[in-house]
Write a protein that holds these residues in place. Structure first.
Motif, PDB file in Angstrom:
ATOM      1  N   HIS A 284      12.287 -14.209  15.810  1.00 43.51           N
ATOM      2  CA  HIS A 284      12.564 -15.418  15.044  1.00 43.51           C
ATOM      3  C   HIS A 284      12.361 -16.661  15.908  1.00 43.51           C
ATOM      4  O   HIS A 284      11.750 -17.640  15.468  1.00 43.51           O
TER       5      HIS A 284
ATOM      6  N   GLU B  83      15.990 -11.392  16.576  1.00 42.74           N
ATOM      7  CA  GLU B  83      16.275 -12.792  16.905  1.00 42.74           C
ATOM      8  C   GLU B  83      15.217 -13.361  17.849  1.00 42.74           C
ATOM      9  O   GLU B  83      14.816 -14.512  17.710  1.00 42.74           O
TER      10      GLU B  83
ATOM     11  N   ALA C 286      19.077 -20.502  16.325  1.00 43.71           N
ATOM     12  CA  ALA C 286      18.543 -19.207  16.751  1.00 43.71           C
ATOM     13  C   ALA C 286      18.815 -18.959  18.229  1.00 43.71           C
ATOM     14  O   ALA C 286      19.107 -17.832  18.632  1.00 43.71           O
TER      15      ALA C 286
END
Length: 74
Positions: free
Chosen positions: A29, A26, A57
């Motif tokens: 990302h 994450e 996110a």
């Protein structure tokens, strides 16, 4: 009885590793979305889409961070 305690420790370690892997994914990302925002020539629609993804996110990052913290505290 000691074997049971050892098995439980291993499971916690696997859980923590899995949570840390998800947290790392994450984070990467989020970084990729930040880089995407820096691209010159984005249309307003592209920028808005990226910002929407970034917002989602960041929420996932909060959740993953909290789960990792809770697991570490156990």
């Amino acid at each position: 009885m000691k074997d049971t305690a050892l098995t439980k420790e291993i499971e916690i370690d696997k859980t923590l590793k899995s949570l840390i892997d998800e947290l790392e994914e994450e984070c990467l990302h989020v970084v990729s979305l930040i880089k995407a925002l820096k691209v010159k020539g984005l249309t307003e629609t592209q920028r808005d889409d990226i910002l929407g993804e970034l917002s989602a996110a960041l929420n996932h990052l909060k959740i993953h961070s909290s789960e990792v913290e809770q697991t570490i505290d156990k």
